[in-house]
Design a protein around this motif. Sequence first.
Motif, mmCIF file in Angstrom:
data_model
loop_
_atom_site.group_PDB
_atom_site.id
_atom_site.type_symbol
_atom_site.label_atom_id
_atom_site.label_comp_id
_atom_site.label_asym_id
_atom_site.label_seq_id
_atom_site.Cartn_x
_atom_site.Cartn_y
_atom_site.Cartn_z
ATOM 1 N N MET A 1 0.850 -1.192 0.000
ATOM 2 C CA MET A 1 0.000 0.000 0.000
ATOM 3 C C MET A 1 0.887 1.245 0.000
ATOM 4 O O MET A 1 1.766 1.393 0.847
ATOM 5 N N LYS A 2 0.672 2.121 -0.985
ATOM 6 C CA LYS A 2 1.500 3.310 -1.134
ATOM 7 C C LYS A 2 0.730 4.539 -0.659
ATOM 8 O O LYS A 2 -0.450 4.688 -0.936
ATOM 9 N N LEU A 3 1.449 5.421 0.055
ATOM 10 C CA LEU A 3 0.805 6.623 0.581
ATOM 11 C C LEU A 3 1.764 7.798 0.432
ATOM 12 O O LEU A 3 2.971 7.667 0.628
ATOM 13 N N ASN A 4 1.202 8.957 0.062
ATOM 14 C CA ASN A 4 2.010 10.161 -0.091
ATOM 15 C C ASN A 4 2.400 10.716 1.278
ATOM 16 O O ASN A 4 1.632 10.650 2.234
ATOM 17 N N VAL A 5 3.598 11.275 1.334
ATOM 18 C CA VAL A 5 4.110 11.879 2.560
ATOM 19 C C VAL A 5 4.157 13.391 2.373
ATOM 20 O O VAL A 5 4.592 13.879 1.329
ATOM 21 N N THR A 6 3.684 14.123 3.373
ATOM 22 C CA THR A 6 3.727 15.583 3.320
ATOM 23 C C THR A 6 4.522 16.113 4.516
ATOM 24 O O THR A 6 4.764 15.395 5.486
ATOM 25 N N THR A 7 4.892 17.365 4.419
ATOM 26 C CA THR A 7 5.527 18.023 5.559
ATOM 27 C C THR A 7 4.442 18.697 6.399
ATOM 28 O O THR A 7 3.273 18.753 5.997
ATOM 29 N N PHE A 23 -1.283 -2.421 7.771
ATOM 30 C CA PHE A 23 -2.273 -1.450 7.289
ATOM 31 C C PHE A 23 -3.205 -2.016 6.208
ATOM 32 O O PHE A 23 -4.078 -1.304 5.741
ATOM 33 N N GLY A 24 -3.010 -3.256 5.838
ATOM 34 C CA GLY A 24 -3.803 -3.803 4.741
ATOM 35 C C GLY A 24 -4.773 -4.891 5.130
ATOM 36 O O GLY A 24 -5.280 -5.616 4.266
ATOM 37 N N ALA A 106 -2.372 -6.912 20.163
ATOM 38 C CA ALA A 106 -1.557 -6.538 19.006
ATOM 39 C C ALA A 106 -2.366 -6.626 17.722
ATOM 40 O O ALA A 106 -2.276 -5.756 16.841
ATOM 41 N N LEU A 107 -3.190 -7.659 17.608
ATOM 42 C CA LEU A 107 -4.020 -7.818 16.417
ATOM 43 C C LEU A 107 -5.067 -6.712 16.321
ATOM 44 O O LEU A 107 -5.346 -6.187 15.234
ATOM 45 N N ALA A 112 -7.167 -1.702 13.875
ATOM 46 C CA ALA A 112 -7.524 -0.285 14.006
ATOM 47 C C ALA A 112 -6.739 0.565 13.012
ATOM 48 O O ALA A 112 -7.297 1.481 12.386
ATOM 49 N N LEU A 113 -5.453 0.264 12.834
ATOM 50 C CA LEU A 113 -4.635 0.980 11.857
ATOM 51 C C LEU A 113 -5.133 0.713 10.445
ATOM 52 O O LEU A 113 -5.200 1.634 9.611
ATOM 53 N N SER A 114 -5.515 -0.534 10.167
ATOM 54 C CA SER A 114 -6.030 -0.876 8.846
ATOM 55 C C SER A 114 -7.358 -0.183 8.577
ATOM 56 O O SER A 114 -7.642 0.228 7.438
ATOM 57 N N ALA A 115 -8.189 -0.044 9.624
ATOM 58 C CA ALA A 115 -9.478 0.638 9.458
ATOM 59 C C ALA A 115 -9.273 2.099 9.083
ATOM 60 O O ALA A 115 -9.987 2.646 8.222
ATOM 61 N N LYS A 116 -8.283 2.755 9.732
ATOM 62 C CA LYS A 116 -7.999 4.157 9.391
ATOM 63 C C LYS A 116 -7.476 4.282 7.963
ATOM 64 O O LYS A 116 -7.835 5.210 7.232
#
Length: 206
Positions: A1-7, A23-24, A106-107, A112-116
């Motif tokens: 999964m690719k995501l853009n990074v901003t400052t 995250f997937g 942990a799961l 939760a991270l994947s849901a976001k």
Amino acid sequence: MKLNVTTLEGKDAGSIELSDAIFGLDPRADIIQRCVNWQLAKRQSGNHKAKGRAEIWRTGKKMYKQKGTGGARHGSARVPQFRGGGRAFGPVVRSHAFDLPKKVRALALKHALSAKAKDGGLIVIENANLEAAKTKALLGHFSGLGLTNALIIDGAEVHVGFAQAARNIPNIDVLPIQGINVYDILRRQKLVLTRAALDALEARFK
């Protein structure tokens, strides 16, 4: 999964590949709910206390004679039926916490991270550094990023200027990576991770 990074200023800072193992995942509400219930139960103080009949300071003498009064039979005045008596089955000081296996916790964090990530509520920034601890300046950065309700996770240590500027802003939480938890992720609309936080997460779940 690719995501853009901003400052923090909203400028482009490249992109990053997110781990599908973190995250997937397809979010499971039952696992997330178990962890949220565990967190909320663990933080309950459990100090509500009511006195039982054994703890009431009151005479134990029989109130009146057994027969001939036309009233019901009563003995001690400390019983729950009377005003000032002890409470029957009242609350006692106790712990509301219950156990939840580490693997489930942990799961749940992964889900939760994947849901976001799935609902578009995940933002990755280069770093969370703010030299001048000015709330007004930080609010300007947040408005540029569209953040009004967010949880910001930094690396092992949160930048002092950033933390001081953010502490007066409502609906904004700032935590180090050690403090990341399921409940705080879900209670905020956006989850903002720094590169340092992502590296620590991948190292943690490797």
